[in-house]
Every structure is written in structure tokens, then in C-alpha cells.
Design an enzyme around this catalytic site. Structure first.
Site, mmCIF file in Angstrom:
data_model
loop_
_atom_site.group_PDB
_atom_site.id
_atom_site.type_symbol
_atom_site.label_atom_id
_atom_site.label_comp_id
_atom_site.label_asym_id
_atom_site.label_seq_id
_atom_site.Cartn_x
_atom_site.Cartn_y
_atom_site.Cartn_z
ATOM 1 N N ASN A 206 0.850 -1.185 0.000
ATOM 2 C CA ASN A 206 0.000 0.000 0.000
ATOM 3 C C ASN A 206 0.893 1.246 0.000
ATOM 4 O OD1 ASN A 206 0.456 0.853 2.874
ATOM 5 N ND2 ASN A 206 -0.424 -1.166 3.246
ATOM 6 N N PHE A 321 -4.647 3.392 15.091
ATOM 7 C CA PHE A 321 -5.082 4.369 14.101
ATOM 8 C C PHE A 321 -6.306 3.799 13.392
ATOM 9 C CE2 PHE A 321 -2.154 7.969 13.237
ATOM 10 C CZ PHE A 321 -1.299 7.768 14.306
HETATM 11 N N1 CTP Z 1 -3.971 -3.108 12.512
HETATM 12 C C1 CTP Z 1 -3.128 -4.084 12.981
HETATM 13 N N2 CTP Z 1 -3.045 -5.271 12.359
HETATM 14 C C2 CTP Z 1 -3.771 -5.540 11.261
HETATM 15 C C3 CTP Z 1 -4.636 -4.533 10.745
HETATM 16 C C4 CTP Z 1 -4.701 -3.325 11.384
HETATM 17 O O1 CTP Z 1 -2.451 -3.840 13.999
HETATM 18 N N3 CTP Z 1 -3.660 -6.720 10.666
HETATM 19 C C5 CTP Z 1 -4.054 -1.842 13.237
HETATM 20 C C6 CTP Z 1 -3.546 -0.641 12.444
HETATM 21 O O2 CTP Z 1 -2.164 -0.442 12.642
HETATM 22 C C7 CTP Z 1 -4.374 0.472 13.057
HETATM 23 C C8 CTP Z 1 -5.691 -0.201 13.415
HETATM 24 O O3 CTP Z 1 -5.404 -1.584 13.502
HETATM 25 O O4 CTP Z 1 -3.798 0.953 14.256
HETATM 26 C C9 CTP Z 1 -6.806 0.017 12.449
HETATM 27 O O5 CTP Z 1 -6.381 -0.208 11.133
HETATM 28 P P1 CTP Z 1 -7.365 0.039 9.913
HETATM 29 O O6 CTP Z 1 -6.669 -0.406 8.657
HETATM 30 O O7 CTP Z 1 -7.930 1.419 9.970
HETATM 31 O O8 CTP Z 1 -8.566 -0.906 10.269
HETATM 32 P P2 CTP Z 1 -8.790 -2.427 10.136
HETATM 33 O O9 CTP Z 1 -8.851 -3.010 11.506
HETATM 34 O O10 CTP Z 1 -7.782 -3.037 9.218
HETATM 35 O O11 CTP Z 1 -10.248 -2.469 9.523
HETATM 36 P P3 CTP Z 1 -10.778 -1.921 8.073
HETATM 37 O O12 CTP Z 1 -9.583 -2.029 7.130
HETATM 38 O O13 CTP Z 1 -11.881 -2.821 7.739
HETATM 39 O O14 CTP Z 1 -11.215 -0.504 8.301
#
Ligand code: CTP
Length: 399
Positions: A206, A321
Site C-alpha cells: 500500500n 489508528f
Molecule cells: N492493525 C493491525 N493489524 C492488522 C490490521 C490493522 O495492527 N492486521 C491496526 C492498524 O495499525 C491500526 C488499526 O489496527 O492501528 C486500524 O487499522 P485500519 O486499517 O484502519 O482498520 P482495520 O482493523 O484493518 O479495519 P478496516 O480495514 O476494515 O477498516
């Protein structure tokens, strides 16, 4: 004015790094005076030192045009702290034996202020029983020894004896003179994207640059916090001595590294854009092009924030986040509750100047049982400062 630093320079090749140390002190607002031994002048020039410190370099105990008659005494009185960098085995030995046969060693004997030594020498000289005995006795008498590091030495060998980096020496002395709010606190931060391999040459990634996580690491480190930064692929670098960088590629590697560090962390901030899915099978060769559609089977990765929040111990503060494109506040509040985090920093991609690969960010901060806090559009550095301030305020209120 931050304070008065007296820097002694002895004759070792590491003296070429001393001008960088002088610069760090001057840049931070300290007034710096210097004393060099005759041998030190084989490695650095008075012009460099005097230009950087804007003060006269002292070398001669019996200088014809002395500022004062007993400069070794007046310099020792003037200093808030003295540091000898590099400190050779010879200088360390003389100091421990009480020998005062030049401007530097005479000043050292006259000094009744805190003294730091940054030894630098060949490994055999450093581990020699006499150097070790001298250092132990000096430490027992309150002298601070800034340990040399291991690495490539000027004598073309690897070993322990490299002078600590100027940033490390600066930080130890600056922390000593001006204790910081975050000293004694440990933090782990995730930053950047993850790359999930598809085959031997391709991956799913990404646009995250890692900037927000690196800025948070820098702000915490400047507050004296010991930071473990677990970073996915990023072109960014950090050279603050309080930051240890752990480079990873995949979500699984990021999970492993972060899970190992989290149990001893007081603060965890998950700023990484972790892939939610990875290819279920990685082809061990480059997938060949064909006319057919290609389907890649994806499996979920482990949610690092959620997993670690479930293992959170009393007193730990974990921040996540949330990157949202719609129903921002509602989705972020849901993440706060479902992941059981102590704070969620909401990034709305609706806001111009917020999110990936921009120098600025516009975030809102959500905490359980608290009103949402909206921050204005700020640089990522300023955003990091405001987030860190809010973390410290919330932790202090909880205590
Ligand atoms: N995060 C994490 N591990 C993952 C996915 C996300 O630790 N496998 C953490 C990110 O670093 C961030 C938070 O979870 O602090 C939210 O990430 P975000 O991408 O906004 O949300 P998701 O939980 O992935 O949900 P979605 O993509 O459906 O919004």
C-alpha cells in the site's frame, strides 16, 4: 542558555567525530569550551573546533596569552559538566592515577563537577586489565562512562572500542542536565506498509510512507522515551539514539516483532498500514502471463492491535489508528471498542491533506468515555507532538 559544557579531546582517531558532538551541543543552545591534548591536534584542527564553538580552544597549560592565569581552574569552575570524547586509554589511566601533566589532565584533576568519559581505542587496549581496572575505579568514584560500541575499528579489525556516536553522547549528557518527562518509559511503535508476497518477485502493498509512525517515534524519543520502532518497508531513517529500528516486510513478521516487544512496553502505538489479507499460497517462481484471468486466494492476516490489546496488562496504554473513508467517527468508535484500545487516532481520507504520502495530517482522537478531540490540519511532525501530548495527558489523568 542550556548550560556550560567543557569538552576534552584526546589523541584518538575517533576525535574526527568530536566536531559533530560540539555541533549538537551548540545547536541545542549549550555554551561549549574545549581543551585538546597535543596528540588530539594530529586528528582535529583548532580552526574547526573554534569555528564550531565560537570559543578559544585550550591546549597549553602555560599559554603566553591566557584569558586567565589559572585557566585549568577557571574552566573547571565554569563547567556544569565535563566530557572527554574520545578518551584514550592513556588519558583514562592518567586520570585514575591522578597524573596532571598537561592542560587537560590538570583541568580534570581540578574538576569537581559531573564528568563523562567516552572511551575509544583498539579492543585489546579496551579489554586490557589495566584499562578495565581504571574505568571501574573511576566509575566507583562517580565518573560516568559512556560505553564504546562494537564495530569496525580504525586498526582494520572488528571489536569493542568504537567511541559511542555523538548523538548518544549528547543525549546522555542532555538527559543528565535536563531530565525529561518520558525517561524510564518504553514504547513500541509500528509504522509503514507491509508487503505480502504473491510470488518470488511480486507483492501486495500500500502507499503508506511510514512518516506518521517515524514522527511519533522521534517525538517520544526526544521526550526521553526508549522507542522500539517496528517498520515495514520505508525509505525513511531515524538516528535518534533512543530509537531502535526493527525492519520487517510482512504482516506476520510485524506481528512477531511487535508481540515480542509489547509485554515490556508502557505505550504501544500501531501506526502501520498492515495488510488485512495475504496470498494464501506464495508461488515459488515468477507467475507466468497467460490469456486467462488470474485469481489469487487471500487469507486474513492477524490483527496486531486487537491481539495485543487482548493481552494488555494493567498500566499499559495502547493506541491504534483508524483510516476511514466514510462514517468516520462511528467506524473509529467501533474500532476503539472492538479492539479494546485506549485511544484511536482517526484519519479521514475525506480531509484534504490527510492520510498517505502527504507531509500533513488532520486527525481526531477518540478515547473511551471522552468527547472526540479534533485537531486542525498540521504537519505530520506537529500532529505527532499533539498525539503524544494527548497520550501523556491521558496517562497522567489515569494515575
Ligand atoms: N492493525 C493491525 N493489524 C492488522 C490490521 C490493522 O495492527 N492486521 C491496526 C492498524 O495499525 C491500526 C488499526 O489496527 O492501528 C486500524 O487499522 P485500519 O486499517 O484502519 O482498520 P482495520 O482493523 O484493518 O479495519 P478496516 O480495514 O476494515 O477498516
Amino acid at each position: 542558555m542550556q548550560g556550560h559544557i567543557l569538552v576534552g579531546i584526546t589523541g584518538g582517531i575517533a576525535a574526527y567525530k568530536t566536531p559533530s558532538l560540539l555541533r549538537l551541543f551548540v545547536k541545542a543552545g549549550y555554551e561549549v569550551r574545549t581543551i585538546a591534548t597535543e596528540h588530539a591536534l594530529q586528528f582535529v584542527t583548532p580552526l574547526t573546533i573554534e569555528t564550531l564553538t565560537n570559543n578559544k580552544l585550550h591546549t597549553d597549560l602555560f599559554a603566553a596569552v591566557a584569558e586567565r592565569h589559572t585557566e585549568h581552574i577557571s574552566l573547571a569552575q565554569w563547567a556544569d559538566v565535563m566530557v572527554v570524547a574520545p578518551a584514550t586509554a592513556n588519558c583514562i589511566g592518567k586520570l585514575n592515577a591522578g597524573i596532571a601533566d598537561d592542560m587537560l589532565t590538570t583541568t580534570l584533576l581540578a574538576l569537581n563537577k559531573p564528568l563523562f568519559l567516552a572511551p575509544a581505542m583498539n579492543e585489546n587496549m579496551y579489554t586490557h586489565f589495566s584499562t578495565q581496572k581504571n574505568l571501574q575505579q573511576l566509575q566507583a568514584n562517580g565518573v560516568h562512562v559512556i560505553e564504546p560500541t562494537e564495530g569496525f575499528l580504525a586498526c582494520q579489525s572488528e571489536g569493542k572500542g568504537r567511541m559511542a556516536e555523538p548523538e548518544t553522547i549528547f543525549q546522555q549528557i542532555d538527559n543528565f542536565l535536563h531530565p525529561k518527562e518520558g525517561m524510564g518509559i518504553k514504547a513500541v511503535i509500528t509504522a509503514g506498509p507491509t508487503y505480502e508476497p504473491i510470488d518470488s518477485v511480486r507483492f501486495i502493498g500500500n502507499h503508506s510512507s511510514g512518516k506518521m509512525g517515524y514522527c511519533l517515534a522521534e517525538v517520544l524519543a526526544r521526550k526521553g522515551v526508549e522507542v522500539e520502532l517496528v517498520s515495514g518497508p520505508s525509505h525513511l531513517s531515524c538516528n535518534h539514539p533512543n530509537i531502535r529500528l526493527h525492519k520487517v516486510e510482512t504482516a506476520a513478521e510485524m506481528f512477531e516483532a511487535t508481540a515480542a516487544l509489547a509485554p515490556t512496553a508502557d505505550i504501544a502505538i500501531m501506526a502501520a498500514a498492515v495488510a488485512d489479507y495475504r496470498p494464501a499460497h506464495i508461488a515459488d517462481h515468477k507467475i507466468k502471463k497467460s490469456e486467462q484471468h488470474l485469481q489469487i486466494d487471500l487469507e486474513p492476516t492477524q490483527d496486531i492491535l486487537k491481539t495485543l490489546c487482548a493481552q494488555k496488562k494493567e498500566g499499559q496504554f495502547f493506541v491504534g489508528f483508524a483510516l476511514e473513508t466514510d462514517h468516520e467517527e462511528e467506524n473509529a468508535r467501533h474500532k476503539l471498542e472492538s479492539k479494546k484500545a485506549d485511544m484511536i487516532v482517526l484519519n479521514s481520507l475525506q480531509d484534504a491533506g490527510a492520510g498517505f504520502n502527504t507531509p500533513t495530517n488532520k486527525v481526531s482522537i477518540l478515547r473511551p468515555n471522552s468527547e472526540i478531540l479534533h485537531l486542525p490540519l498540521l504537519s505530520k511532525e506537529e500532529t505527532a507532538e499533539r498525539i503524544v501530548d494527548t497520550i501523556f495527558e491521558t496517562i497522567n489523568k489515569k494515575r
